[in-house]
Design a protein around this motif. Structure first.
Motif, PDB file in Angstrom:
ATOM      1  N   TRP A 166      -0.793   4.159   6.446  1.00  0.00           N
ATOM      2  CA  TRP A 166      -2.129   3.820   6.959  1.00  0.00           C
ATOM      3  C   TRP A 166      -3.089   5.006   6.829  1.00  0.00           C
ATOM      4  CZ3 TRP A 166      -4.165   5.093  12.196  1.00  0.00           C
ATOM      5  CH2 TRP A 166      -5.412   4.505  12.443  1.00  0.00           C
TER       6      TRP A 166
ATOM      7  N   LEU B 246       1.605  -6.780   5.622  1.00  0.00           N
ATOM      8  CA  LEU B 246       1.179  -5.695   6.499  1.00  0.00           C
ATOM      9  C   LEU B 246       2.092  -4.478   6.392  1.00  0.00           C
ATOM     10  CD1 LEU B 246       0.310  -7.665   9.770  1.00  0.00           C
ATOM     11  CD2 LEU B 246      -1.274  -6.725   8.095  1.00  0.00           C
TER      12      LEU B 246
ATOM     13  N   SER C 156      -9.071  -0.305  11.491  1.00  0.00           N
ATOM     14  CA  SER C 156      -9.820   0.581  10.598  1.00  0.00           C
ATOM     15  C   SER C 156     -11.213   0.879  11.146  1.00  0.00           C
ATOM     16  CB  SER C 156      -9.936  -0.048   9.211  1.00  0.00           C
ATOM     17  OG  SER C 156      -8.660  -0.279   8.702  1.00  0.00           O
TER      18      SER C 156
ATOM     19  N   ILE D  27      -6.234  -5.680  11.041  1.00  0.00           N
ATOM     20  CA  ILE D  27      -6.501  -4.691   9.990  1.00  0.00           C
ATOM     21  C   ILE D  27      -7.941  -4.208  10.102  1.00  0.00           C
ATOM     22  CG2 ILE D  27      -6.470  -4.290   7.516  1.00  0.00           C
ATOM     23  CD1 ILE D  27      -4.466  -6.582   7.355  1.00  0.00           C
TER      24      ILE D  27
ATOM     25  N   GLY E   5      -7.187  -1.171   3.537  1.00  0.00           N
ATOM     26  CA  GLY E   5      -6.431  -2.430   3.596  1.00  0.00           C
ATOM     27  C   GLY E   5      -7.328  -3.612   3.278  1.00  0.00           C
TER      28      GLY E   5
ATOM     29  N   TYR F 152      -7.579  -9.662   6.747  1.00  0.00           N
ATOM     30  CA  TYR F 152      -6.750 -10.861   6.771  1.00  0.00           C
ATOM     31  C   TYR F 152      -7.619 -12.114   6.746  1.00  0.00           C
ATOM     32  CZ  TYR F 152      -3.587 -14.372   8.555  1.00  0.00           C
ATOM     33  OH  TYR F 152      -2.858 -15.501   8.740  1.00  0.00           O
TER      34      TYR F 152
END
Lengths: 525, 313
Positions: free
Chosen positions: B68, B55, B283, B279, B78, B81
């Motif tokens: 980011w 991360l 986003s 994540i 990204g 996960y």
């Protein structure tokens, strides 16, 4: 030939018009005079077939033998705008804000199928030229035009199809004297050129006195007197006509003032506005007030006249300490209010505006409205004391202390203006600024408010700064007058002297534009 | 006009920056270890360290924000996960469901609301008006998920006209549209009810204006006066509501997407939250904020088109 034959009208059972009979011949200018609520606008709407819901009529409204009251809605639509057209009082709101003026004039033609597209626009251009807007492009929007220009657009749209009757409902009441005179001249010329009839509806006899061929005086839904203008004005057989006549040029009795003692001194005041935006920049600043100086004395009534845009409202805001000045000094009760008015002085100068309804919170009761300026006082009365002060102020303006519990919408226009005056008096000020305070009122209501103002001045030793475009009113109530043009004072002097022998050409022009009733004192003798 | 546009665009950019900082701060900077939150109580120290490295939690807050934001700007959102695929891919897939659904629902809502709002205003005070007002009151009061279930019971279970849920993909556009129909109706009903009421009151207000009287005096019938003069003036408050509703439809279809098993953005963010996939949440939230702000910007532009008085500002 247009005629009303014993036309009676009631709305939801309330009688509005009683057996109204009148005749308008081709090419004639007919004046329909009366105060608000007398039914004169309803008479016009009956002719247009635009009566509100719940209206019931008896009698007849004839256009060349056709009874308009019996026509179906589609037939009326064909007639409106083509045979009978109408313009209204408020030019500022009478046009659609999101449509160009060209489209709005052309619409009269297209809606009646008389022209299309480019041809309609060509005729619209021609009609706009005719009403004196040749310098204004078709693709302008209403907000880019002045009040007088907008009224001209309305006229252009109304005459686009050469109607036989044009109804003008208070066409100039919202305009200043010079513009009013121009619009009235335009209407007169159009009548002569087009051979149409014109029905002018007004509360002010003076407006129609020198243009109408015939006059009808209306009171409580009835025509109380009618005939050729000269005859009606000379004879004034009905007491109501006499009352209207007197009200139109009413001057209250006023006590002479004492020795001069300046309360307010304005010394070469300048007021600038940032210039209009030009893309991402601003143009040069607009000079609204250019070095104005004058004094207002104790117990004096000072008039400030000029047409819209001359800077009188800007100057007023500066005197009230609402806007900063860019040069010069304003001294109130001997102390400078530049750059900021000391709070303890505020209670001493109060203001009354043209449209009291707009300055009232509709959800407040009269007691709270009138007591509002108390927040200016450090030792504001509370509880019973406060109620007593409000009651006293209401009595001073001839309202009842019982009115405290009511809301503003429960009052008539004249009564609202009395509430506004009571609100201004509550802090016991020494100066009252009256900004077009009687301009929106009927002549008869106006006369009573002027009497009240004279009485209050005597009783409380008030000084008035009376701002108006209405010269008749200024003449009636002021001792001294300032004439303002383009941000400057071009003439000043004792009111009678200025009105009798105006020195500046602009003053002469203003006086010539003001509608006047003929002086009939000799005629009667 | 240029100035108005520039100011609006400026406000759009500023809002985005502020929103991104707030979202970033809420999820990453506020005390607590995001890695520990994502992996749960039973995570080993090595796994946590590995996730922190993945991360990029080792850098300073500013560094991480810059990374980011640059990622967002270049389309690198990204790696999810839980799904182990790039978030951008996930979002793009889901957007192809959520965006058409929002447009579909909004179109339906507008198509229903305009005529009945106008009809109610034109027949003010009559039985028709009261009927429409009563129906819209009901439309606002009924929860859309319950209405959605009723739709499923009637059209999917009893009549078998539509399937009860799922989405076949856009390979067959007709089937895709069909699958979106019941959800769109369920979303559109309350929106249409609100919009119709706004339309009615805005129109009634303009009908009282002096220029309507002028239009009537020119010979326009009541219907012509409404069509040619009142409607466009009544459009400003209506546009405001449409803008708000579109933003809501993009982001707020979470419940309806769940009722109908639609693989949309709402479901994605819902799953992201339940699976603690920060994540994805971060986003997608940013993306939704972007959509809302963009729609507001477009509504501002529409104002200027409708009202010439705004163009000079």
């Amino acid at each position: 030939m247009i005629s009303l034959d014993r036309l009676s009208l009631s709305i939801h059972g309330t009688p509005i018009l009683r057996a109204v009979t009148l005749k308008i011949t081709p090419g004639e200018i007919f004046g329909l005079v009366g105060e608000s609520g007398s039914g004169k606008s309803m008479t016009a709407l009956a002719l247009m077939g635009l009566l509100p819901r719940g209206a019931e009529t008896t009698g007849a409204a004839r256009l060349d033998g056709t009874d308009l009251l019996t026509l179906s809605e589609p037939d009326l639509c064909r007639l409106r705008g083509s045979d009978i057209a109408m313009i209204f009082q408020e030019p500022m709101t009478a046009l659609n804000p999101v449509q160009t003026i060209g489209d709005q004039v052309a619409e009269t033609l297209t809606i009646h199928g008389k022209a299309k597209g480019a041809q309609a626009r060509r005729i619209a251009r021609d009609r706009l030229d005719r009403v004196g807007l040749s310098h204004v492009a078709l693709d302008r929007y209403p907000h880019e035009l002045s009040g007088g220009q907008r009224q001209r657009v309305c006229i252009a749209a109304a005459i686009a199809l050469h109607p036989r009757l044009l109804i003008a409902d208070e066409p100039t009441t919202a305009l200043d004297v010079t513009t009013q005179a121009q619009i009235l001249d335009l209407l007169k010329d159009l009548v002569a050129e087009e051979g149409m009839s014109l029905l002018v509806i007004t509360h002010d006899l003076a407006v129609v006195a020198d243009m109408a061929d015939c006059i009808a005086v209306m009171n409580r839904g009835e025509i109380v007197e009618t005939g050729p203008t000269a005859q009606v004005l000379a004879e004034r057989r009905h007491p109501y006509t006499r009352a209207l006549f007197a009200a139109s040029s009413h001057a209250p009795d006023r006590a002479p003032q004492g020795a001069p003692e300046p309360l307010l001194a304005v010394e070469s005041v300048h007021r600038h506005y940032p210039g209009p935006r030009q893309g991402f920049r601003r143009g040069p600043p607009v000079e609204a007030v250019k070095g104005v100086s004058f004094e207002l004395h104790k117990g004096e009534s000072l008039g400030l006249v000029g047409e819209s845009g001359c800077g009188k409202s800007t100057l007023t805001r500066a005197i009230l300490g609402l806007d900063p000045v860019q040069g010069g000094d304003i001294r109130l009760f001997g102390r400078s209010i530049v750059p900021v008015m000391p709070p303890e002085l505020r209670a001493g100068i109060q203001v009354v505006f043209q449209d009291p309804y707009g300055s009232f919170n509709p959800r407040w009761r009269v007691e709270r409205l009138v007591a509002e300026p108390f927040h200016l006082l450090t030792d504001a009365p509370k509880g019973e004391d406060r109620r007593a002060r409000v009651a006293e102020a209401l009595r001073a303006v001839h309202l009842s202390p019982d009115d405290m519990a009511k809301y503003p919408h429960e009052f008539s226009g004249g009564q609202r203006q009395r509430i506004a005056i009571a609100r201004a008096l509550i802090t016991r000020p020494r100066i009252l600024v009256l900004d077009e305070a009687v301009s929106a009122l009927d002549v008869s209501v106006r006369a009573r408010i002027l009497d009240l103002l004279a009485e209050l001045q005597d009783a409380f030793g008030l000084s008035y700064l009376f701002i108006s475009h209405d010269l008749t009113v200024v003449r009636a109530i002021t001792d001294r007058v300032l004439v303002m043009q383009s941000g400057e004072i071009v003439e000043e002097g004792p009111t009678e002297a200025v009105f009798d022998a105006p020195a500046h050409p602009y003053t002469r022009q203003l006086l010539a534009a003001a509608p006047r009733l003929p002086d009939l004192t000799e005629a009667q003798a | 006009m240029a100035r108005y546009l520039l100011l609006r665009a400026l406000s759009l950019g500023l809002s985005l920056v502020v929103a991104s900082v707030v979202i970033f701060a809420l999820i990453e900077v506020i005390p607590g270890d995001p890695a520990a939150f994502m992996m749960g109580l039973n995570a080993t120290e090595e796994n946590l360290a590995a996730l922190r490295a993945e991360l990029g939690l080792d850098g300073s807050a500013l560094d991480r924000y810059v990374v980011w934001i640059t990622g967002m700007l270049t389309g690198d959102f990204g790696i999810s996960y839980t799904y182990r695929v790039p978030v951008a891919e996930l979002v793009l897939d889901r957007l192809w469901v959520s965006l058409p659904l929002a447009v579909y629902a909004l179109t339906l809502s507008t198509l229903i609301a305009f005529p009945i709002g106008i009809l109610a205003a034109a027949t003010r005070g009559t039985a028709t008006d009261y009927g429409i007002m009563g129906a819209t009151q009901l439309g606002i009061a009924i929860p859309n998920f319950w209405f959605a279930m009723l739709l499923v019971l009637l059209f999917a279970v009893t009549l078998r006209w539509f399937s009860a849920g799922g989405f076949p993909g856009w390979d067959n556009p007709a089937a895709a549209l069909k699958a979106l129909t019941l959800p769109a109706v369920a979303l559109a009903l309350p929106q249409a009810s609100i919009l119709a009421r706004v339309m009615r009151s805005a129109l009634l207000e303009t009908l009282d204006q002096d220029y309507i009287r002028t239009a009537r005096a020119k010979g326009l019938s009541r219907a012509q006066a409404i069509r040619r003069h009142a409607l466009r003036n009544a459009l400003i408050p209506v546009l405001t509501i449409i803008g708000l509703q579109f933003s809501f439809l993009i982001a707020g279809a979470i419940i309806i997407e769940n009722v109908f098993f639609l693989p949309g953005l709402g479901r994605l963010i819902f799953q992201g939250i339940t699976q603690r996939d920060l994540i994805v949440v971060e986003s997608v939230t940013m993306l939704l904020v972007f959509a809302v702000i963009l729609v507001t910007f477009l509504v501002d532009l529409a104002y200027a088109l409708v009202d010439p008085r705004l163009r000079r500002r």
